[in-house]
Design a protein around this motif. Structure first.
Motif, PDB file in Angstrom:
ATOM      1  N   ARG A 193     -22.927  -8.114   7.133  1.00  0.00           N
ATOM      2  CA  ARG A 193     -22.581  -9.047   6.048  1.00  0.00           C
ATOM      3  C   ARG A 193     -21.530  -8.457   5.123  1.00  0.00           C
ATOM      4  NH1 ARG A 193     -23.601  -9.430   0.746  1.00  0.00           N
ATOM      5  NH2 ARG A 193     -24.935  -7.578   0.745  1.00  0.00           N
ATOM      6  N   ARG A 194     -21.683  -7.180   4.800  1.00  0.00           N
ATOM      7  CA  ARG A 194     -20.781  -6.562   3.837  1.00  0.00           C
ATOM      8  C   ARG A 194     -19.391  -6.318   4.424  1.00  0.00           C
ATOM      9  NH1 ARG A 194     -23.308  -3.210  -0.453  1.00  0.00           N
ATOM     10  NH2 ARG A 194     -25.522  -3.734  -0.580  1.00  0.00           N
ATOM     11  N   ASP A 223     -27.260  -6.208   7.141  1.00  0.00           N
ATOM     12  CA  ASP A 223     -26.636  -6.140   5.815  1.00  0.00           C
ATOM     13  C   ASP A 223     -25.256  -5.501   5.887  1.00  0.00           C
ATOM     14  OD1 ASP A 223     -27.283  -6.688   2.891  1.00  0.00           O
ATOM     15  OD2 ASP A 223     -26.547  -4.630   2.800  1.00  0.00           O
TER      16      ASP A 223
END
Length: 455
Positions: free
Chosen positions: A127-128, A124
């Motif tokens: 992704r960010r 995550d």
């Protein structure tokens, strides 16, 4: 006559004395708790908790969402939010559930073994922020320290460059400022420096590309460690083209770039790095991503990770200087997974930033309506009102614009009426639980404070 920040100093002193007396009267249990804490160094768990305008800190009894209740039963709208540590709100339900399950059902608070949660968190964060490889710490300070060691190792260069009046925790290399002669000097109050900071560090003003290039030209800087916007000396936003210029100059001079997003995470779900299209080699972060549970992290570019893992001479497993027995522990990983995937989501950030825009707009109108030479700066979900207009563009001028007596008065006035700001500045942070009604309540009290100041 008004002086300094546009406020009559005698009137300010009288009002501040009144607010201090009110504060003492309203908080007898907090005062008693502070008086009875004689075995704590400075009477507080950490000495920075003595940064309080009332002479003693408020003692917390409970906190939930965007509300804090003190020992004396007073409830506050909390715009401080643990100075970013509780940006997700206090004890968000998904984090409480994840931590409770980890401790009560699964067990194993500290095992020195990985959990699947860590891989989900790493994916995550990738992704960010756009950096593919991640490792964990307990604080952003540690993440910065370890990133510095890695980049010194891979570059073969000794020095780190930071911005004047930056904040990167207690990292030794960061405690340097630009002196009156334009050269780096140790920051005032630097406690127990292991060596003269100018032997480890170089410094340039934020928004000063010429100064940055002058320092990089020495050829001894392993990495530039910077916040994409200064936050802990007051919000200082980047000038158009500045961050692109930093990236260009670091590449030109063979220097790595570390973005410390611990506070600038407020810019959006991928911090300033995603919001502004930045391309650091390393990104460090902490506080908010754990939903209040201690955690830090650093992300690496693929090229950098490959270079480091290909170095047989670097001890990345045992005592090579990159470690921490509790780092990446099951509880912090469970909390971080819940925070990122269920609380500080893309949709939550959109609401938080809209709420912050309403905060900034209302404060700006109040300042303008009272004819004060102040300004307002917004960084995503974070807002600050400054005692300067236009807002400062570098750390040194930002530090010079501070007005501690005025700041203390505003903090006391607000606290005595149920509003908490970050104690170090007039800074307000929005959580997913912060409402427009909370913002309106701040504006009501803030407006009354300005009326009292100006008569």
């Amino acid at each position: 006559m008004p002086t300094d920040s546009g406020v009559d100093r005698a009137r300010l002193a009288a009002l501040a004395a009144r607010e201090r007396a009110t504060y003492e009267q309203r908080h007898p249990r907090s005062a008693a708790a502070y008086a009875n804490a004689g075995h704590l160094f400075g009477r507080v768990p950490m000495t920075w908790m003595n940064k309080t305008a009332g002479g003693f800190p408020l003692y917390v009894d409970r906190a939930r969402g965007a509300r804090v209740t003190d020992l004396d039963g007073h409830e506050y709208v909390d715009f401080c939010l643990g100075d970013t540590g509780a940006m997700a709100g206090h004890s968000p339900a998904p984090v409480v559930e994840a931590v409770t399950r980890r401790l009560a059902e699964l067990g194993g608070a500290s095992t020195m073994l990985p959990t699947e949660d860590a891989a989900v968190v790493g994916a995550d964060l990738a992704r960010r922020f756009g950096l593919p490889y991640w490792s964990f710490a307990l604080t952003a300070t540690d993440a910065n320290r370890w990133a510095i060691r890695l980049l010194r190792a891979v570059s073969g260069r000794p020095k780190i460059l930071v911005n004047s009046y930056c904040y990167h925790g207690s990292v030794d290399e960061s405690l340097i400022v630009v002196g009156p002669d334009g050269h780096g000097v140790s920051r005032a109050g630097n406690v127990g420096a292991p060596t003269d900071v100018t032997t480890t560090s170089r410094v340039a003003e934020f928004n000063d590309l010429a100064g940055l290039e002058r320092e990089l030209a020495h050829g001894d800087v392993a990495a530039v460690l910077m916040e994409p916007a200064l936050t802990n000396i007051g919000i200082v936003l980047p000038a158009p083209g500045y961050l692109a210029g930093v990236r260009s100059l670091t590449r030109k001079h063979g220097t790595y770039l570390i973005n410390d997003e611990t506070h600038t995470f407020s810019a959006g779900p991928g911090g300033a790095t995603a919001a502004w299209g930045l391309q650091p080699d390393v990104l460090t972060i902490g506080k908010a991503i754990g939903g209040g549970i201690p955690v830090g992290a650093y992300g690496l570019s693929a090229e950098l990770a490959d270079s480091l893992l290909g170095r047989a001479d670097l001890d990345l497993v045992d005592m090579g200087g990159v470690g921490g027995t509790l780092a990446g522990n099951p509880v912090s990983m469970a909390a971080t997974r819940a925070t990122l995937t269920e609380v500080l989501t893309d949709d939550a950030f959109a609401r938080m930033i809209d709420t912050a825009a309403a905060f900034a707009d209302g404060v700006g109108k109040l300042i303008e309506g009272h004819g004060l030479p102040w300004s307002v700066s917004q960084l995503g979900a974070r807002v600050e009102y400054r005692f300067a207009n236009p807002a400062p563009v570098d750390g040194t001028s930002s530090a010079a614009s501070a007005d501690p007596p005025l700041e203390d008065f505003l903090h006391l006035y607000l606290a005595n009426r149920g509003i908490l700001l970050t104690p170090f500045h007039n800074m307000a942070l929005m959580s997913p639980a912060t409402t427009v009604d909370d913002v309106d309540r701040h504006h009501e009290v803030f407006g009354a404070a300005l009326t009292a100041l100006l008569g």
